[in-house]
Scaffold this active site. Structure first.
Site, PDB file in Angstrom:
ATOM      1  N   CYS A   2      21.319 -20.177 -36.674  1.00  0.00           N
ATOM      2  CA  CYS A   2      20.640 -20.450 -36.670  1.00  0.00           C
ATOM      3  C   CYS A   2      20.597 -18.519 -35.816  1.00  0.00           C
ATOM      4  O   CYS A   2      21.624 -18.229 -35.665  1.00  0.00           O
ATOM      5  CB  CYS A   2      19.828 -20.879 -35.203  1.00  0.00           C
ATOM      6  SG  CYS A   2      20.177 -22.360 -35.881  1.00  0.00           S
ATOM      7  N   ARG A  27      19.608 -15.937 -41.503  1.00  0.00           N
ATOM      8  CA  ARG A  27      20.531 -17.502 -40.847  1.00  0.00           C
ATOM      9  C   ARG A  27      19.728 -18.726 -40.664  1.00  0.00           C
ATOM     10  O   ARG A  27      21.037 -19.731 -40.505  1.00  0.00           O
ATOM     11  CB  ARG A  27      20.743 -16.821 -39.130  1.00  0.00           C
ATOM     12  CG  ARG A  27      21.311 -15.480 -39.040  1.00  0.00           C
ATOM     13  CD  ARG A  27      21.720 -15.498 -37.631  1.00  0.00           C
ATOM     14  NE  ARG A  27      22.524 -15.980 -37.114  1.00  0.00           N
ATOM     15  CZ  ARG A  27      23.984 -15.648 -36.808  1.00  0.00           C
ATOM     16  NH1 ARG A  27      24.345 -14.489 -37.293  1.00  0.00           N
ATOM     17  NH2 ARG A  27      24.796 -16.008 -36.470  1.00  0.00           N
ATOM     18  N   TRP A  74      17.910 -23.214 -39.152  1.00  0.00           N
ATOM     19  CA  TRP A  74      18.705 -24.131 -39.783  1.00  0.00           C
ATOM     20  C   TRP A  74      19.575 -25.166 -38.933  1.00  0.00           C
ATOM     21  O   TRP A  74      20.019 -24.635 -38.575  1.00  0.00           O
ATOM     22  CB  TRP A  74      19.820 -23.332 -40.019  1.00  0.00           C
ATOM     23  CG  TRP A  74      21.046 -24.403 -41.527  1.00  0.00           C
ATOM     24  CD1 TRP A  74      19.955 -23.750 -43.013  1.00  0.00           C
ATOM     25  CD2 TRP A  74      21.854 -24.207 -41.589  1.00  0.00           C
ATOM     26  NE1 TRP A  74      20.897 -24.458 -43.408  1.00  0.00           N
ATOM     27  CE2 TRP A  74      22.053 -24.631 -43.186  1.00  0.00           C
ATOM     28  CE3 TRP A  74      22.506 -25.365 -41.068  1.00  0.00           C
ATOM     29  CZ2 TRP A  74      22.988 -25.733 -42.708  1.00  0.00           C
ATOM     30  CZ3 TRP A  74      23.458 -25.847 -41.283  1.00  0.00           C
ATOM     31  CH2 TRP A  74      23.273 -26.339 -43.046  1.00  0.00           C
ATOM     32  N   ASN A  98      22.091 -20.643 -30.783  1.00  0.00           N
ATOM     33  CA  ASN A  98      23.200 -21.562 -32.383  1.00  0.00           C
ATOM     34  C   ASN A  98      23.694 -21.645 -31.821  1.00  0.00           C
ATOM     35  O   ASN A  98      25.534 -21.436 -31.189  1.00  0.00           O
ATOM     36  CB  ASN A  98      22.871 -19.610 -32.891  1.00  0.00           C
ATOM     37  CG  ASN A  98      23.524 -19.556 -34.209  1.00  0.00           C
ATOM     38  OD1 ASN A  98      23.744 -20.344 -34.401  1.00  0.00           O
ATOM     39  ND2 ASN A  98      24.715 -18.203 -33.862  1.00  0.00           N
ATOM     40  N   GLY A  99      25.211 -22.860 -33.315  1.00  0.00           N
ATOM     41  CA  GLY A  99      26.085 -23.483 -33.295  1.00  0.00           C
ATOM     42  C   GLY A  99      25.701 -24.904 -33.122  1.00  0.00           C
ATOM     43  O   GLY A  99      24.814 -25.795 -33.028  1.00  0.00           O
ATOM     44  N   GLU A 479      31.287 -20.331 -60.474  1.00  0.00           N
ATOM     45  CA  GLU A 479      30.387 -19.789 -59.891  1.00  0.00           C
ATOM     46  C   GLU A 479      28.784 -19.733 -60.673  1.00  0.00           C
ATOM     47  O   GLU A 479      27.824 -19.705 -59.623  1.00  0.00           O
ATOM     48  CB  GLU A 479      30.796 -18.025 -60.519  1.00  0.00           C
ATOM     49  CG  GLU A 479      29.437 -16.826 -59.754  1.00  0.00           C
ATOM     50  CD  GLU A 479      29.189 -17.157 -57.972  1.00  0.00           C
ATOM     51  OE1 GLU A 479      29.242 -17.954 -57.582  1.00  0.00           O
ATOM     52  OE2 GLU A 479      28.144 -15.991 -57.840  1.00  0.00           O
ATOM     53  N   LYS A 483      25.950 -20.874 -58.990  1.00  0.00           N
ATOM     54  CA  LYS A 483      24.112 -20.260 -58.354  1.00  0.00           C
ATOM     55  C   LYS A 483      23.022 -20.998 -59.237  1.00  0.00           C
ATOM     56  O   LYS A 483      22.271 -21.403 -58.904  1.00  0.00           O
ATOM     57  CB  LYS A 483      24.427 -19.058 -59.888  1.00  0.00           C
ATOM     58  CG  LYS A 483      24.696 -18.262 -59.334  1.00  0.00           C
ATOM     59  CD  LYS A 483      24.906 -16.889 -58.246  1.00  0.00           C
ATOM     60  CE  LYS A 483      24.680 -17.493 -57.371  1.00  0.00           C
ATOM     61  NZ  LYS A 483      26.279 -17.082 -56.568  1.00  0.00           N
ATOM     62  N   GLU A 486      21.905 -23.770 -56.813  1.00  0.00           N
ATOM     63  CA  GLU A 486      20.995 -23.167 -55.605  1.00  0.00           C
ATOM     64  C   GLU A 486      20.328 -23.079 -55.509  1.00  0.00           C
ATOM     65  O   GLU A 486      19.572 -23.352 -55.093  1.00  0.00           O
ATOM     66  CB  GLU A 486      22.347 -22.892 -54.038  1.00  0.00           C
ATOM     67  CG  GLU A 486      22.461 -21.062 -55.364  1.00  0.00           C
ATOM     68  CD  GLU A 486      23.434 -20.653 -54.284  1.00  0.00           C
ATOM     69  OE1 GLU A 486      23.919 -20.986 -52.946  1.00  0.00           O
ATOM     70  OE2 GLU A 486      24.454 -19.881 -54.589  1.00  0.00           O
ATOM     71  N   HIS A 502      39.464 -34.661 -70.560  1.00  0.00           N
ATOM     72  CA  HIS A 502      39.758 -35.377 -69.351  1.00  0.00           C
ATOM     73  C   HIS A 502      38.726 -36.169 -68.186  1.00  0.00           C
ATOM     74  O   HIS A 502      39.163 -36.851 -67.545  1.00  0.00           O
ATOM     75  CB  HIS A 502      41.091 -35.176 -68.516  1.00  0.00           C
ATOM     76  CG  HIS A 502      42.325 -34.268 -68.899  1.00  0.00           C
ATOM     77  ND1 HIS A 502      43.342 -35.255 -68.973  1.00  0.00           N
ATOM     78  CD2 HIS A 502      42.571 -33.001 -69.197  1.00  0.00           C
ATOM     79  CE1 HIS A 502      44.165 -34.600 -70.639  1.00  0.00           C
ATOM     80  NE2 HIS A 502      43.754 -33.087 -70.194  1.00  0.00           N
ATOM     81  N   LYS A 601      21.541 -17.847 -45.487  1.00  0.00           N
ATOM     82  CA  LYS A 601      22.802 -16.650 -45.621  1.00  0.00           C
ATOM     83  C   LYS A 601      23.952 -16.360 -45.267  1.00  0.00           C
ATOM     84  O   LYS A 601      25.451 -16.150 -46.059  1.00  0.00           O
ATOM     85  CB  LYS A 601      22.072 -15.857 -45.877  1.00  0.00           C
ATOM     86  CG  LYS A 601      23.068 -13.997 -46.956  1.00  0.00           C
ATOM     87  CD  LYS A 601      22.330 -14.277 -47.762  1.00  0.00           C
ATOM     88  CE  LYS A 601      23.277 -12.797 -48.893  1.00  0.00           C
ATOM     89  NZ  LYS A 601      23.255 -13.565 -49.903  1.00  0.00           N
TER      90      LYS A 601
HETATM   91  O1  M6R Z   1      29.789 -15.005 -45.994  1.00  0.00           O
HETATM   92  P1  M6R Z   1      30.536 -15.550 -47.234  1.00  0.00           P
HETATM   93  O2  M6R Z   1      30.649 -14.695 -48.185  1.00  0.00           O
HETATM   94  O3  M6R Z   1      31.445 -15.491 -46.159  1.00  0.00           O
HETATM   95  O4  M6R Z   1      29.595 -16.908 -47.442  1.00  0.00           O
HETATM   96  C1  M6R Z   1      29.681 -17.542 -47.978  1.00  0.00           C
HETATM   97  C2  M6R Z   1      29.002 -18.979 -49.328  1.00  0.00           C
HETATM   98  O5  M6R Z   1      28.570 -19.324 -48.195  1.00  0.00           O
HETATM   99  C3  M6R Z   1      28.256 -18.158 -49.517  1.00  0.00           C
HETATM  100  O6  M6R Z   1      28.934 -17.432 -51.054  1.00  0.00           O
HETATM  101  C4  M6R Z   1      27.164 -19.103 -50.469  1.00  0.00           C
HETATM  102  O7  M6R Z   1      28.548 -19.820 -51.306  1.00  0.00           O
HETATM  103  C5  M6R Z   1      26.513 -18.175 -51.502  1.00  0.00           C
HETATM  104  N1  M6R Z   1      24.774 -19.184 -51.408  1.00  0.00           N
HETATM  105  C6  M6R Z   1      26.397 -18.485 -53.019  1.00  0.00           C
HETATM  106  O8  M6R Z   1      25.333 -17.879 -54.097  1.00  0.00           O
END
Ligand code: M6R
Length: 606
Positions: A2, A27, A74, A98-99, A479, A483, A486, A502, A601
């Site tokens: 958070c 956050r 969050w 936060n935590g 990746e 994408k 998410e 497999h 983020k």
């Molecule tokens: O800030 P970071 O690069 O350490 O974050 C790592 C992941 O949380 C981040 O890449 C996450 O998977 C993204 N939402 C992917 O788009």
């Protein structure tokens, strides 16, 4: 994870708290709240959902205190409802957190046995009651907080304000970042320097175990043992300007389109283009004396590391052990002292990555990080940093940070190959020249938005999508699937194309789009065979290639022509169609592209 903020101001602070919270929304954004002290009385406003709901609440029912705390959440413990939103409070104290408090269940049942009634499902509420109980016992706020901190286990950053105290804020840090900011007769507190940038550029970072008593006139920091400590003042370079979307509908679109420029900047930082040579800053290790590298990261940053594994092993004959940081940190990995550990993170605050870094430090490793957010915890805990110059990345889905991470890693792998004598000068020049062409090829791909828009209409109807790739482009398939998941909420999985037979091939029928990353490289013919296998079972192929004509005869959903580039740089190039497919599909489906549900983020909890 958070965002928390606190202000001891001269004027009513709720507007400034909101401004800081907007900068911390990366956050978490499932609820938000502020509390202030006005004429000795605690007042609080909270709202479920995005910050504009809290803004509306405050405009209907303002808070006028000149001292306050704020929070953007969050959810970890308890649903993202208004009741569970921070600040939490008793009649004596209000707290933002936060935590995670790991022993909250035990603390809660002790408090409940003593007659305390709880009004939320959060772990945080126990903190408010613990401090309150200490104050009921006659302790002043600082002693009450100190006693309460002694009972908490877990990772946290906390800020408290108190009834009857118009000039007092107390904060503590244990594992989650916290910075204090110095103003003119005003003091600030925030999860990062970016939150404080509109108010001050003079900050100190608290260290683990620190707790601080703040008034408008100054502060006193104590460490875990209670000894007075000083933390150095720093000039923050965080910008006070809020980043905007420019002409784009979403931050993600803007960030996708910034890639030619940001990748160009990042490469220019490590490459002497005039001579086609990689130029790294002085590093605290020698590639020639390493027998392996360990890499840890999460999510998209992990996939960047996975690409780098192929590069380091091929170009520098240097074995790479790579792990998602959340696994690595608990795996009790044996490491020989003197090794190199590499960490990759956009935010520089990801809790799992930071914990993995600290484990490696304890094992006597040299710590090098690739981060985008300067002054972040991961940068500060590293022996050396190789920055990505992607600029602020606001969209939750990482785009430009990923291709900038790949850019840094590509340079690092070339430098490793040269230092270890496994890469000739001619090949270095060839690879650097290939890298220098990447921004131009990226621009060409980005001019072709309509192709992806049309594809999105078909993909949006799917409930599952397979992504396939081979070799250095296998992580790009992973990746691409991440994408799509998410931001569009469509289930997607990435596989090494050779792995299809497999197991995953059982999933394929005429409802299953199969996105294939297929540059014409050494693996191309093998990938084509896998495409035929998928097509023969009814799979609807989305074929991404510089030889798109080779997929003729398959049941194609789309064949997208990509520029013919050096095989070394294909991951940088093919990352873009992965982003564009996900983006256009999400826009078509009408999801919240920049702030998708359940995500944040920066993931500062484990
Ligand atoms: O800030 P970071 O690069 O350490 O974050 C790592 C992941 O949380 C981040 O890449 C996450 O998977 C993204 N939402 C992917 O788009």
């Amino acid at each position: 994870m958070c965002g928390i903020v606190g202000i001891l101001g001269k004027e009513p602070v709720s507007g400034q708290l909101l401004e800081a919270l907007k900068r911390l929304e990366y956050r978490g954004y499932d609820s938000a709240g502020v509390a202030t002290v006005e004429n000795g009385e605690l007042g609080r406003r909270r709202a479920e959902g995005k910050l504009h709901n809290l803004e509306a609440r405050l405009s209907d029912d303002p808070l006028m205190g000149r001292l306050g705390i704020g929070h953007t959440r969050w959810a970890t413990h308890g649903a993202p409802t208004e009741a569970n939103a921070h600040p939490h409070m008793t009649t004596r104290v209000s707290v933002v957190h936060n935590g995670i408090i790991e022993n909250f269940k035990q603390l809660r049942s002790e408090l409940e046995s003593a007659g305390v009634e709880f009004s939320t499902d959060t772990d945080t509420e126990v903190i408010a009651h613990l401090v309150s109980r200490e104050m009921d016992a006659g302790h002043d706020p600082a002693v009450a907080v100190q006693h309460a901190l002694g009972q908490l286990e877990g990772a946290f950053a906390l800020a408290f304000i108190f009834k009857d105290h118009d000039n007092l804020m107390i904060a503590a840090r244990q594992g989650s970042p916290l910075a204090v900011g110095y103003g003119d007769g005003e003091m600030y507190l925030g999860s990062d320097a970016i939150a404080l940038a509109p108010f001050t550029d003079t900050i100190s970072y608290l260290e683990d175990g620190d707790w601080v008593v703040m008034t408008r006139e100054g502060l006193a920091i104590r460490d875990r043992q209670g000894a007075a400590v000083e933390r150095p003042l720093q000039k923050s370079v965080a910008s006070a300007l809020m980043v905007d979307k420019g002409n784009h509908r979403h931050f993600m679109a803007k960030e996708i389109h910034e890639q030619p420029e940001m990748v160009g900047h990042t490469l220019a930082n490590f490459i002497d283009f005039a001579n086609s040579r990689v130029q790294l800053p002085d590093m605290p290790f020698e590639f020639s004396s390493l027998d392996r590298i360990s890499i840890s990261a999460c999510g998209t940053a992990y996939f960047a590391g996975l690409v780098a594994k192929y590069w380091f092993e091929k170009l520098a004959r240097l074995p790479v052990e790579i792990d998602v940081a959340s696994e690595f940190r608990y795996r009790d990995v044996p490491m020989e002292a003197g090794g190199l550990s590499l960490f990759i993170s956009q935010s520089g605050e990801t809790a799992d990555t930071l914990a993995a870094l600290r484990y490696c430090r304890e094992q006597g490793q040299t710590i090098v990080s690739i981060v985008n957010v300067r002054e972040s915890s991961i940068e500060r805990d590293s022996d050396a940093v190789l920055p990505t110059l992607a600029g602020p990345e606001i969209g939750v889905a990482s785009t430009k940070a990923f291709t900038c991470q790949l850019s840094v890693l590509a340079c690092l792998a070339i430098a490793a190959g040269r230092a270890r004598g496994t890469l000739s000068e001619e090949t270095e020049i060839e690879l650097v020249d290939a890298l220098s062409e990447v921004p131009r090829h990226m621009s060409a791909i980005l001019r072709d938005g309509r192709t992806y828009d049309a594809l999105a209409h078909s993909l949006a109807k799917a409930s599952d999508v397979l992504y396939l790739g081979r070799g250095v482009n296998y992580p790009i398939a992973l990746e691409g699937a991440l994408k799509l998941k998410e931001i569009s909420y469509i289930h997607a999985e990435g596989y090494a194309a050779g792995e299809l037979k497999h197991g995953p091939i059982a999933l394929i029928d005429e409802t299953m789009p199969v996105v294939v990353v297929a540059p014409r490289d050494a693996m191309f013919e093998k990938t084509l065979s896998n495409v035929q296998e998928a097509a023969a079972r009814g799979g609807r192929i989305v074929f991404l290639s510089d030889a798109e004509e080779k997929a003729a005869g398959c049941d194609l959903m789309a064949a997208i022509k990509l520029p013919a580039v050096h095989s070394f740089t294909t991951p940088l190039i093919y990352a873009l169609p992965m982003q564009l497919i996900a983006y256009h599909t999400a826009v078509f489906l009408g999801t919240d592209v920049d702030q998708p549900r359940n995500l944040a983020k920066s993931v500062t909890v484990e």
